[in-house]
Enzyme design. Structure first.
Site, PDB file in Angstrom:
ATOM      1  N   HIS A 198       0.898  -1.240  -0.020  1.00 38.45           N
ATOM      2  CA  HIS A 198      -0.121   0.028  -0.065  1.00 38.45           C
ATOM      3  C   HIS A 198       0.863   1.191  -0.003  1.00 38.45           C
ATOM      4  O   HIS A 198       0.553   2.202  -0.528  1.00 38.45           O
ATOM      5  CB  HIS A 198      -0.957  -0.083   1.315  1.00 38.45           C
ATOM      6  CG  HIS A 198      -1.594   1.116   1.498  1.00 38.45           C
ATOM      7  ND1 HIS A 198      -1.477   2.051   2.473  1.00 38.45           N
ATOM      8  CD2 HIS A 198      -2.855   1.907   0.699  1.00 38.45           C
ATOM      9  CE1 HIS A 198      -2.272   3.084   2.245  1.00 38.45           C
ATOM     10  NE2 HIS A 198      -3.072   2.934   1.428  1.00 38.45           N
TER      11      HIS A 198
ATOM     12  N   GLU B 102       2.185   1.746  -3.468  1.00 33.04           N
ATOM     13  CA  GLU B 102       0.982   2.131  -4.334  1.00 33.04           C
ATOM     14  C   GLU B 102       0.927   3.757  -4.105  1.00 33.04           C
ATOM     15  O   GLU B 102       0.869   4.641  -5.029  1.00 33.04           O
ATOM     16  CB  GLU B 102      -0.284   1.594  -3.683  1.00 33.04           C
ATOM     17  CG  GLU B 102      -1.516   2.191  -4.597  1.00 33.04           C
ATOM     18  CD  GLU B 102      -2.629   2.782  -3.605  1.00 33.04           C
ATOM     19  OE1 GLU B 102      -2.753   3.986  -3.606  1.00 33.04           O
ATOM     20  OE2 GLU B 102      -3.129   1.713  -2.831  1.00 33.04           O
ATOM     21  N   HIS B 103       1.230   4.438  -3.115  1.00 33.81           N
ATOM     22  CA  HIS B 103       0.996   5.811  -2.833  1.00 33.81           C
ATOM     23  C   HIS B 103       2.356   6.510  -3.498  1.00 33.81           C
ATOM     24  O   HIS B 103       2.345   7.470  -4.337  1.00 33.81           O
ATOM     25  CB  HIS B 103       1.153   6.056  -1.142  1.00 33.81           C
ATOM     26  CG  HIS B 103      -0.215   6.121  -0.487  1.00 33.81           C
ATOM     27  ND1 HIS B 103      -0.568   7.325   0.250  1.00 33.81           N
ATOM     28  CD2 HIS B 103      -1.160   5.243  -0.351  1.00 33.81           C
ATOM     29  CE1 HIS B 103      -1.750   7.086   0.776  1.00 33.81           C
ATOM     30  NE2 HIS B 103      -2.113   5.752   0.321  1.00 33.81           N
TER      31      HIS B 103
ATOM     32  N   GLU C  45      -3.841   8.299   7.108  1.00 33.33           N
ATOM     33  CA  GLU C  45      -4.849   7.424   6.555  1.00 33.33           C
ATOM     34  C   GLU C  45      -5.098   6.541   7.427  1.00 33.33           C
ATOM     35  O   GLU C  45      -6.246   5.980   7.818  1.00 33.33           O
ATOM     36  CB  GLU C  45      -4.562   6.909   5.293  1.00 33.33           C
ATOM     37  CG  GLU C  45      -5.385   5.871   4.390  1.00 33.33           C
ATOM     38  CD  GLU C  45      -4.909   5.287   3.217  1.00 33.33           C
ATOM     39  OE1 GLU C  45      -3.991   5.813   2.914  1.00 33.33           O
ATOM     40  OE2 GLU C  45      -5.656   4.593   2.523  1.00 33.33           O
TER      41      GLU C  45
END
Lengths: 430, 442
Positions: free
Chosen positions: B70, B73-74, B150
């Site tokens: 993840h 991905e950022h 997040e």
């Protein structure tokens, strides 16, 4: 990269939108239709002006319960029978209430469309409001309220509207409160239905595998038996309040939700599109917005930061929000304030404005790529009174927004210098 | 009916769904460097949805590095040697496009939605960042803060999400599905540039990628554009291997509770370890799809009818099943009690409803009704090109084929009442379950 293209004069966002037809039934009910047979389904969207702002004093949640009860039994069918008829045919029927409207959404396979329309007729014309259904929906609304009672984001929204619209129907929680919902009676619900669910305040749009002639006939069958005239008194016009000191609500969480805003611009105001362009530049949702860059990309202060114009029918609102760990809440807010002050003092750059126009023009088509999305866009255009040809005109209107327009919009949105700020969590330094 | 299902029960992973054959004519091919391509024409609107899927997700995170899939991905938005940080997003934005990315257990995907004439531009940029990513601490460090925010937003401030994490961790005692997609807080804090680059070099290869284009395009046009862009990326010779542990046969009923002062509406949830479409040995996954619909799909479902309508002890109840997983998946059941009903009483009632269901079997009418709804979903999906792109991308990313996706309605149609009951009898048992309670604490 070839990003230097100048703003094009608007292209059609969608082939479908060339074909918006005005359909008027023999009984005088109007609908806007896009006939499209590529997928064998029919989508119908409709709204009655009314909504949660019509809830009586101490009876917050009435419109929400009404929406929840319209598919809970109608005509000869009790709730279980009605739901079974929908389910057996894969008919999707939903009702919901926002501050200004009571809305519905119907989706059916083409082959079941006639039965879907008939169930919709029963729901709007002959809802039963049986005692067991009322008890069940009341319990569901209460459970929904309890579920978000200490949710920081939900609390921030509730508090923001309370402080922006003190003493006004827009300031009340749209789903009511745990003190109010138990007091709502069958008479309240039935009374709101007879006042709201009528032909004079009805808007309808349809997209899919149905022709104009058929739709015209169905409109009378579905809605023809409703009272001709609604008895809905719109709430008083109100300008949202701002404040010098932030409103802080304590919830024991490591991150604070910060919500901010003030008066916006009305949907039919000539400055609406300039304000919309300005909002896109500030925090409209793209990764390129100023707040996204300053709050998230450069400083890692938050996962999301967004702003929006919320045009209520009797007010206007500009609002934004973010969520930052408590220790950096003050820093986030000061970064947001600084960007707003900069846009007010200097305006956006010419290139920034050009890019914003390009985005808003180019992305308009993306709002029209499913039947339900087309129907919802058209419904909002109808409710806002923008005209059946608005989709064809809209991109030219965006292209025509000038720097002077955007600077004027900034004066209107930000010039008071004061914002209402609500922070929920344990923010430090506010 | 008012929907009061807790929002946190919404699954992260996309459910395996297929469109009606007539509605979506898909085309598939493979580039010379091993990259798979799926094209789904939708000529109604002059826009395209362009997605690239990588066959790696959070369950492929190295031990101790949870959240790296993840986090990367950022970081994929931070620029390449050819296109510096922010340029791709600026181009997408100037073209009026939308973009984003998401990470799940088994895959990571990136997408843009643009007017069709810009497809080639999107492909050029997306192909460039398959191998050209450049990372410095200046961009990595603030982005790690973004991910921590997040996680605070999604989990640290939300007891429902904490219960979800606790249940997955209890359900998967050995398999990495027990670790949250976003990663554990303390491990995210330790992720750095070197971790990200090592992960990137391992998984971001043409052999590991799937290109999905849905919208106003022809397959041949996509092939020509793909050859010019993705086709230039050097192959590595083989697809990277996923090293997955296998979940042992479960034996113990597990119960977990998150009790928090912020919880004002308690609920119960349970997760059963079940096969996925990939790990089924027969046709259990299709039976489980139908079972979830009969048992817990909406206001006519067995759970809703029994617990909400008849016994009046819950305000809502339902079930769902995630078939589109690479390894063994889960079947989820939930119920939200009325104020005077305890969570233990609701658990007991749930057990009773499931036992009664297994004992009484499935009525022909409820089987037919459930199949109608499941298959109708495919027609509704065909109305949404972005949804179609996700269905095919997610299926291929877990190793299913386009043919399997397209055969899904027929496989659902073929499920018998006996298979549905057998799936319930075999899989909805205590030894395969985690029971979760979300409770108020003073």
């Amino acid at each position: 990269m070839t990003t230097s293209a100048v703003t094009k004069t608007a292209e059609q966002p969608s082939r479908a939108t060339h074909r918006v037809q005005r359909v008027v039934s023999p009984g005088g009910i109007e609908a806007w239709l896009v006939e499209e047979h590529a997928v064998p389904l029919v989508a119908l969207e409709f709204a009655f002006l009314g909504g949660t702002a019509q809830d009586g004093a101490g009876k917050g949640g009435t419109a929400t319960m009404l929406a929840g009860l319209l598919d809970e039994g109608a005509g000869p069918y009790d709730s279980a029978a009605f739901q079974q008829m929908l389910a057996d045919r894969a008919i999707e029927l939903r009702f919901y209430a926002d501050r200004d409207t009571l809305r519905g959404s119907l989706k059916s396979l083409r082959r079941n469309a006639d039965e879907a329309f008939d169930l919709l007729r029963l729901a709007v014309c002959e809802p039963r409001f049986d005692a067991d259904a009322i008890a069940r929906v009341r319990a569901q609304v209460e459970a929904g309220l309890r579920h978000v009672l200490k949710d920081p984001d939900a609390v921030s929204q509730e508090q923001f509207f309370r402080h922006a619209f003190p003493g006004h129907p827009y300031g009340r929680p749209p789903q009511g409160t745990l003190a109010e919902v138990p007091a709502i009676t069958r008479e309240d619900i039935a009374g709101m239905r007879s006042a709201t669910v009528a032909r004079s305040n009805l808007f309808v749009t349809a997209v899919g595998a149905i022709d104009a002639e058929t739709l015209a006939a169905r409109l009378d069958e579905i809605f023809g038996a409703l009272p001709a005239t609604a008895e809905v008194a719109p709430p008083a016009d109100i300008v949202p309040a701002t404040a010098t000191a932030p409103v802080v609500v304590d919830i024991d969480v490591p991150q604070s939700v910060i919500r901010f805003g003030g008066p916006g611009v009305a949907r039919r105001d000539a400055d609406y599109l300039p304000a919309y362009v300005l909002n896109h530049i500030l925090g409209g949702g793209a990764f390129t917005s100023r707040l996204f860059q300053e709050v998230r990309e450069k400083r890692g202060l938050a996962y999301g930061v967004h702003t929006a114009l919320l045009p209520l029918r009797n007010s206007t609102l500009f609002t934004g929000s973010t969520a930052t760990k408590n220790e950096r809440a003050a820093e986030s807010l000061s970064v947001i304030r600084a960007e707003i002050a900069d846009l007010l003092a200097k305006g956006p750059g010419e290139d920034e404005l050009e890019k914003a126009r390009q985005f808003l023009i180019g992305s308009y088509a993306l709002h029209f790529d499913t039947s339900t999305k087309i129907a919802r866009q058209l419904l909002q255009i109808a409710i806002d009174g923008l005209g059946i040809d608005y989709i064809d005109r809209r991109n030219d209107l965006v292209a025509a927004v000038t720097m002077a327009d955007v600077r004027r919009a900034a004066e209107r949105l930000f010039a008071g210098g004061e914002m209402l700020v609500v922070a929920v969590g344990r923010p430090e330094g506010l | 009916m008012t929907d009061t299902a807790p929002a946190d029960l919404t699954p992260t992973a996309t459910r395996h769904q297929a469109p009606e054959g007539a509605a979506a004519q898909t085309h598939t091919f493979r580039l010379d460097n091993g990259l798979d391509v799926v094209v789904i024409p939708d000529r109604r609107v002059p826009v395209v949805t362009h997605m690239v899927w990588y066959r790696n997700g959070s369950a492929d995170d190295p031990a101790g590095k949870s959240g790296i899939a993840h986090f990367l991905e950022h970081l994929m938005f931070k620029g390449t040697a050819k296109h510096p940080a922010g340029e791709f997003s600026k181009v997408v934005s100037a073209l009026g496009g939308q973009e984003n990315a998401f990470t799940s257990y088994d895959y990571t995907a990136y997408f843009q939605r643009v007017a069709k004439e810009h497809l080639g531009t999107m492909m050029e940029f997306e192909a460039d960042r398959m191998t050209g990513l450049v990372l410095s601490d200046d961009v990595v460090n603030p982005e790690r803060d973004v991910v921590l925010e997040e996680r605070r937003m999604r989990v640290e401030t939300d007891p429902s999400a904490q219960l979800g994490e606790a249940m997955e961790a209890a359900l998967y005692v050995h398999h990495p599905y027990g670790t949250p997609i976003i990663g554990w807080m303390h491990e995210i804090e330790g992720l750095n540039r070197a971790d990200a680059l090592a992960y990137y070099e391992r998984f971001y290869t043409p052999e590991n990628a799937i290109l999905v284009v849905a919208g106003d395009v022809e397959a041949e046009e996509v092939r020509a554009l793909a050859d010019k862009t993705y086709g230039k990326v050097k192959p590595r010779g083989a697809r990277p291997e996923r090293q997955r542990t296998r979940e042992p046969e479960p034996r113990a009923l597990r119960k977990v509770t998150v009790a928090d002062p912020k919880v004002e509406q308690p609920y119960v949830q349970r997760a059963y370890l079940v096969p996925s479409a990939r790990t089924q040995t027969g046709s259990e996954a299709y039976a489980l799809d139908v079972l979830a619909e009969i048992l817990g799909g909406g206001a006519t479902s067995v759970l809703y009818r029994e617990l909400v309508m008849k016994r009046d002890i819950a305000v809502s109840a339902g079930a769902y099943y995630l078939s589109g997983m690479l390894d063994d998946s889960r079947f989820l059941v939930y119920a939200v009690p009325k104020p005077d009903i305890s969570l233990d009483a609701l658990d007991e009632a749930l057990d009773g409803v499931i036992a009664d269901f297994v004992a009484r079997g499935v009525e022909p009418a409820e089987l037919a009704s459930a199949k109608t709804r499941l298959i109708a979903e495919m027609v509704y999906a065909a109305d949404n090109q972005a949804h179609l792109a996700r269905i095919y991308g997610a299926a291929l990313a877990v190793g299913e084929t386009v043919e399997e996706v397209d055969a899904w309605p027929a496989r659902i149609e073929a499920v018998t009442a006996e298979e549905v009951v057998e799936a319930a009898r075999r899989f909805l048992v205590a030894r395969r379950a985690v029971i979760g309670h979300l409770a108020h604490a003073d």
